[in-house]
Design an enzyme around this catalytic site. Structure first.
Site, PDB file in Angstrom:
ATOM      1  N   VAL A  45       0.645  -1.051   0.115  1.00 32.27           N
ATOM      2  CA  VAL A  45       0.006   0.141  -0.072  1.00 32.27           C
ATOM      3  C   VAL A  45       0.996   1.345  -0.034  1.00 32.27           C
ATOM      4  CG1 VAL A  45      -1.743   1.361   1.150  1.00 32.27           C
ATOM      5  CG2 VAL A  45      -1.832  -1.205   0.836  1.00 32.27           C
ATOM      6  N   CYS A  46       1.825   1.252   0.612  1.00 36.97           N
ATOM      7  CA  CYS A  46       2.865   2.271   0.699  1.00 36.97           C
ATOM      8  C   CYS A  46       3.591   2.535  -0.615  1.00 36.97           C
ATOM      9  CB  CYS A  46       3.891   2.330   1.803  1.00 36.97           C
ATOM     10  SG  CYS A  46       3.167   2.236   3.408  1.00 36.97           S
ATOM     11  N   THR A  47       3.746   1.539  -1.337  1.00 37.24           N
ATOM     12  CA  THR A  47       4.425   1.554  -2.590  1.00 37.24           C
ATOM     13  C   THR A  47       3.541   2.263  -3.523  1.00 37.24           C
ATOM     14  OG1 THR A  47       6.030  -0.148  -2.187  1.00 37.24           O
ATOM     15  CG2 THR A  47       5.835   0.487  -4.375  1.00 37.24           C
ATOM     16  N   ALA A  50       2.923   5.938  -2.810  1.00 30.27           N
ATOM     17  CA  ALA A  50       4.219   6.684  -3.368  1.00 30.27           C
ATOM     18  C   ALA A  50       4.318   6.803  -4.729  1.00 30.27           C
ATOM     19  CB  ALA A  50       5.420   6.215  -2.616  1.00 30.27           C
TER      20      ALA A  50
END
Length: 152
Positions: A45-47, A50
């Site tokens: 999710v963070c990738t 970003a």
């Protein structure tokens, strides 16, 4: 103490992706800013979050805004994350969680996961939008809408 809409953003310092000192006084109060806190580099999710900010970064800069991502990951982790995903914006390392605490970013999942919160700050350094959701890609849409409302 949690930041609220209408609050002035507190000043802070951290290491950027190059290991250089970043002082928020260099940007806060000078241009609109999107500051987003995320749990961890190189997680799905963070990738995705970003990369969504990366893909729309020009939309933010065309409106005169800067994007800053903050997590507790190390400078080395950020360096790899930026290189692997070609991220054009500032990432800051908050290993001691002082900035997260300063902003009052809550944790998620019973306090086990650092929270995912996005702040939109106007050019005077005032918080205009706060979006708290573990769904990473929703943050970009909300932030861009808020930035557009700041432009006369």
């Amino acid at each position: 103490m949690e930041l609220r809409i209408g609050d002035k953003v507190p000043f802070f310092k951290a290491k950027n992706t190059n290991g250089d000192d970043f002082d928020s006084v260099s940007i806060v109060g000078k241009k609109p800013i999107v500051i987003y806190f995320y749990p961890k580099d190189n997680t799905s999710v963070c990738t995705a979050q970003a990369c969504s900010f990366r893909d729309q970064y020009e939309d933010f800069t065309d409106l005169g805004a800067e994007v800053i991502g903050i997590s507790s990951d190390s400078v080395e982790s950020h360096k790899d994350f930026v290189k692997q995903h070609h991220l054009p914006f500032i990432l800051l390392s908050d290993g001691d969680k002082k900035i997260r605490t300063l902003f009052g970013v809550p944790s998620s999942l019973l306090g086990l996961i650092p929270g995912r919160v996005t702040y939109v700050i106007d050019k005077e350094g005032i918080v205009k939008m706060i979006f708290n959701s573990m769904k990473g890609q929703n943050h970009i849409v909300k932030a861009l809408e808020a930035i557009k409302k700041l432009i006369p």
